[in-house]
Design an enzyme around this catalytic site. Structure first.
Site, PDB file in Angstrom:
ATOM      1  CE1 TYR A 425       0.386   1.828   4.305  1.00  0.00           C
ATOM      2  CE2 TYR A 425       1.030  -0.483   4.453  1.00  0.00           C
ATOM      3  CZ  TYR A 425       1.018   0.799   4.980  1.00  0.00           C
ATOM      4  OH  TYR A 425       1.639   1.060   6.176  1.00  0.00           O
ATOM      5  CB  CYS A 426       1.261   4.196  -1.774  1.00  0.00           C
ATOM      6  SG  CYS A 426      -0.190   4.486  -2.803  1.00  0.00           S
ATOM      7  CB  ALA A 427      -0.422   8.266   0.415  1.00  0.00           C
ATOM      8  NE  ARG A 429      -2.710   5.680  -6.259  1.00  0.00           N
ATOM      9  CZ  ARG A 429      -2.134   5.988  -7.404  1.00  0.00           C
ATOM     10  NH1 ARG A 429      -1.892   5.049  -8.288  1.00  0.00           N
ATOM     11  NH2 ARG A 429      -1.793   7.231  -7.676  1.00  0.00           N
TER      12      ARG A 429
END
Length: 480
Positions: A425-427, A429
């Protein structure tokens, strides 16, 4: 290649998430002593210096963050490898070292080597560190070298690869640096128009995850512009009324414009679908207003109505151009939300922060009416207007914080755990690698209450969750 670039963009969110700490410390310091910048207060000086400890080391943060983010299992060994690579490259190509190689005085060394400690090199070091980790973490050596087997070999290999890379950069970096500087000067030379072009491209590149590469040229010290660093430090090179021009124009959009567009999308949604659209749009608007995180809103219409997203990118460019022409300068450490807006009031290069309010209100009105006109004129399928939403379906809402149930639905929509190769995951998504793309049910995933689904390739699926993505990711990992 595109998928790898997107992964790099995702990995940058780890070090970027550290920057708000610097923003808070800078904000407190400058509120205490706005004129002396710490000279008149020990507490202010302490806060400002603490903040600069983060801002001044952005290249190192990028090296470590990218290396960890690109490592297959995010092991700390990869972080060490990224740091080793950065130290190796920047030491071998420092001004003093190059002067010694050439046998000349340091003043005769090309200026490019004086800027070797920059965000670009940090990202490159992170790529080298993670690549060496992924390739050599399971290496088995003969018994007499067994101590250096596995993860212990990673830093050694990284050092060797980095030394070779430094040798190549000795010839290539001056050319790359010259190109970056030329690009930056070309945009600078265009004044307000250049700021507008940059802001428009910043939004336009978000779907590809490549906007971070562009930001490195203008926000950090890759090409000598360093808009973010100079805005907060007021160091040599900062110019009152100029510094901050590549950040200011985002505030009217993120705090006012996009929420105005969200209101237009709500008003144009089908009556039977207004409630479900409202929950998505309201959550996205609050994230945009307070933190400057715009992805939940942008991905809500980016792929369903790409023409509307193009309008959004153009309006962002217009905002940046107008703000550059006006006596208004604001800056941020994380993004152009309310938190950074308040913290930047007393920053050294801040100019008339109060002007944001009337300008922002104007953009809120513009976004509302432009979005409403475009949506209805071209019958765009924004949230609450898509045809497949005519069927009554139970949708889970992220606001309920039932992350286990949400993760279960997302997993089912992705084809079950046997179809998952990797999840990260990122910020905002979830990023997954899958085996069989035909097993993915986008409709089922969206019914989990997420903002949207992006499929960059046959083996990649991105689920736009929003700022609470970590909790969904953690539950998903448990299910796997």
């Amino acid at each position: 290649m595109m998928k790898y670039l997107q992964k790099i963009g995702k990995s940058l969110m780890l070090p970027v998430a550290v920057l708000p700490a610097a923003g808070i410390l800078y904000g407190i310091g400058y509120w205490i002593d706005p004129s002396g910048w710490g000279a008149n207060s020990v507490l202010a000086a302490f806060c400002i210096k603490a903040a600069s400890a983060i801002i001044d080391q952005i290249p190192i943060l990028f090296a470590i963050g990218v290396s960890v983010g690109l490592a297959k299992d995010h092991d700390g060994t990869s972080a060490l490898a990224g740091l080793v690579s950065f130290l190796m490259i920047t030491t071998l190509l420092s001004t003093g070292a190059v002067a010694m190689y050439k046998g000349v005085d340091a003043s005769e060394v090309p200026a490019a080597f004086g800027k070797i400690q920059n965000a670009f090199i940090g990202i490159l070091a992170g790529i080298i560190g993670s690549s060496c980790y992924n390739r050599f973490k399971d290496t088995k050596l003969p018994d007499w070298l067994a101590f250096f087997s596995g993860k212990r070999s990673v830093a050694i290999v990284t050092a060797i690869v980095s030394a070779v890379t430094a040798a190549i950069l000795y010839f290539v970096w001056p050319v790359i640096f010259a190109a970056l500087v030329a690009f930056g000067k070309a945009i600078l030379g265009l004044g307000a128009l250049g700021a507008g072009i940059y802001a428009m491209l910043n939004r336009a590149l978000i779907p590809l995850g490549l906007h971070h590469a562009l930001n490195a040229v203008f926000w950090f010290d890759t090409a000598g512009i360093n808009d973010l660093g100079l805005f907060w430090s007021g160091a040599e090179g900062a110019v009152k009324g100029v510094t901050g021009q590549y950040m200011t124009g985002f505030f009217p959009i993120m705090m006012f414009g996009l929420p105005g567009g969200a209101l237009a999308m709500y008003h144009t949604a089908k009556d039977s679908k207004k409630k479900s659209a409202a929950s998505l749009l309201l959550a996205g608007s609050l994230a945009s207003i307070f933190t400057g995180i715009t992805e939940p809103l942008e991905f809500a219409f980016m792929f369903m109505a790409p023409g509307l997203y193009l309008v959004h990118a153009l309006l962002t460019g217009v905002s940046a151009a107008i703000c550059t022409l006006l006596p208004l300068r604001l800056g941020f450490n994380f993004s152009a939300g309310l938190v950074d807006y308040i913290l930047s009031f007393k920053a050294p290069m801040a100019v008339n922060p109060w002007l944001l309010i009337p300008i922002g209100l104007v953009f809120a009105v513009i976004y509302y009416f432009v979005f409403r006109f475009v949506i209805t004129k071209f019958d765009l399928k924004t949230p609450g207007r898509t045809d497949d939403e005519d069927e009554e379906e139970e949708k889970l809402e992220l606001a309920n914080d039932d992350f286990t149930a949400i993760a279960e639905r997302v997993l089912a929509g992705l084809g079950g755990k046997d179809n998952i190769v990797e999840v990260d995951y990122c910020a905002t998504r979830l990023r997954t690698e899958i085996k069989d793309y035909t097993l993915v049910d986008e409709k089922a995933i969206k019914n989990a209450g997420v903002a949207g689904v992006v499929r960059p390739s046959k083996t990649a699926v991105q689920v736009i969750v929003g700022p609470k993505v970590q909790f969904v990711h953690d539950e998903l990992k448990k299910l796997l």
